[in-house]
Write an enzyme that holds these catalytic residues in place. Sequence first.
Site, mmCIF file in Angstrom:
data_model
loop_
_atom_site.group_PDB
_atom_site.id
_atom_site.type_symbol
_atom_site.label_atom_id
_atom_site.label_comp_id
_atom_site.label_asym_id
_atom_site.label_seq_id
_atom_site.Cartn_x
_atom_site.Cartn_y
_atom_site.Cartn_z
ATOM 1 N N GLU A 69 -4.746 6.070 -7.552
ATOM 2 C CA GLU A 69 -3.436 5.514 -7.204
ATOM 3 C C GLU A 69 -3.245 4.172 -7.928
ATOM 4 O O GLU A 69 -4.211 3.418 -8.097
ATOM 5 C CB GLU A 69 -3.439 5.307 -5.674
ATOM 6 C CG GLU A 69 -2.200 4.731 -5.068
ATOM 7 C CD GLU A 69 -2.382 4.521 -3.538
ATOM 8 O OE1 GLU A 69 -3.532 4.593 -3.030
ATOM 9 O OE2 GLU A 69 -1.363 4.300 -2.871
ATOM 10 N N LYS A 88 5.133 8.445 -3.217
ATOM 11 C CA LYS A 88 4.348 8.488 -1.972
ATOM 12 C C LYS A 88 5.248 8.413 -0.740
ATOM 13 O O LYS A 88 6.077 7.493 -0.614
ATOM 14 C CB LYS A 88 3.356 7.321 -1.984
ATOM 15 C CG LYS A 88 2.361 7.298 -0.856
ATOM 16 C CD LYS A 88 1.403 6.119 -1.062
ATOM 17 C CE LYS A 88 0.295 6.081 -0.035
ATOM 18 N NZ LYS A 88 -0.601 4.921 -0.262
ATOM 19 N N CYS A 125 -3.056 9.174 -1.658
ATOM 20 C CA CYS A 125 -3.865 8.396 -0.711
ATOM 21 C C CYS A 125 -3.526 8.651 0.753
ATOM 22 O O CYS A 125 -3.816 9.720 1.266
ATOM 23 C CB CYS A 125 -3.799 6.913 -1.057
ATOM 24 S SG CYS A 125 -5.264 6.045 -0.430
HETATM 25 C C1 ACM Z 1 -3.738 3.784 0.777
HETATM 26 O O1 ACM Z 1 -2.887 4.613 1.108
HETATM 27 N N1 ACM Z 1 -3.816 3.297 -0.443
HETATM 28 C C2 ACM Z 1 -4.716 3.308 1.753
#
Ligand code: ACM
Length: 268
Positions: free
Chosen positions: A42, A112, A145
């Site tokens: 990420e 995200k 993530c």
């Molecule tokens: C995250 O979602 N980078 C902990």
Amino acid sequence: MLKIGVAQADFKLADREANLQIIRRLLEEAARAGIDALVLPELANSGYNFESLEQARSVAETASDGPYVSLLRDWSSTGKLVVGGLCELAGETLFNSAVVYADGRLETVYRKAHLFANERNFFKPGSEKPPVFAWHGQKFGLMICFDWFFPEMARSLALRGAQIILHPANLVLPWCQKAMLTRSLENRVFTATANRTGIDRDLAFSGLSQITSPIGELLVQADGMSDEVVFAEVDLNKADNKWVTKQNDLFQCRRPELYDDLLVKQEK
Ligand code: ACM
């Protein structure tokens, strides 16, 4: 069979040039290893724990144009696929995104959906489902993530046919690597989590990038600190077998009429 790789490194907060150098090294290592499909962590172009919106903006680039995505496009142009976390600038808005380049072109962008902690100070949450896309006859799903904490995401990807979930990450909580074994098992899919190492200000990242199998096996795992690429050679078609026992097909046995509360957001 496909060689799937996950790359990890200690990216540098808001240092575009240093991160480009790290990414070049990882891509070279992956090419030497003969990897077909590679996952980078990420926010690989930017680092994670920004001090300000201005700092995040200073290293953001668009999904289709910029020094970072050019590296990904070039690397993929020899019949390969690469996913990389991107601090994405879209108009005036920043997203915590993952871009997929395959065979030298932009395949998809995912923004995200579940932002973690301070990420909400910098990024707008994505409003599209996590994508499933086909490449070289196989089906790939994508999430980023903290999406792992919401099992509905992995389930949705699996129900739409994903054989493997590609998962760029910057993990700070201690549970994800183990939980992904369960995400694999309960959906009968492969997963490939590429995590960060090192420290950004007061946040430490756990490395241990890994690939798991549809029966919940850990196929390969990196260590907690090195810049490295690890890989596994897999037959993604194995994820199409959803039989848990001779009498239990995972998807046929589901009872969605009993899960309708999953579609309602709880009020506080
Ligand atoms: C995250 O979602 N980078 C902990």
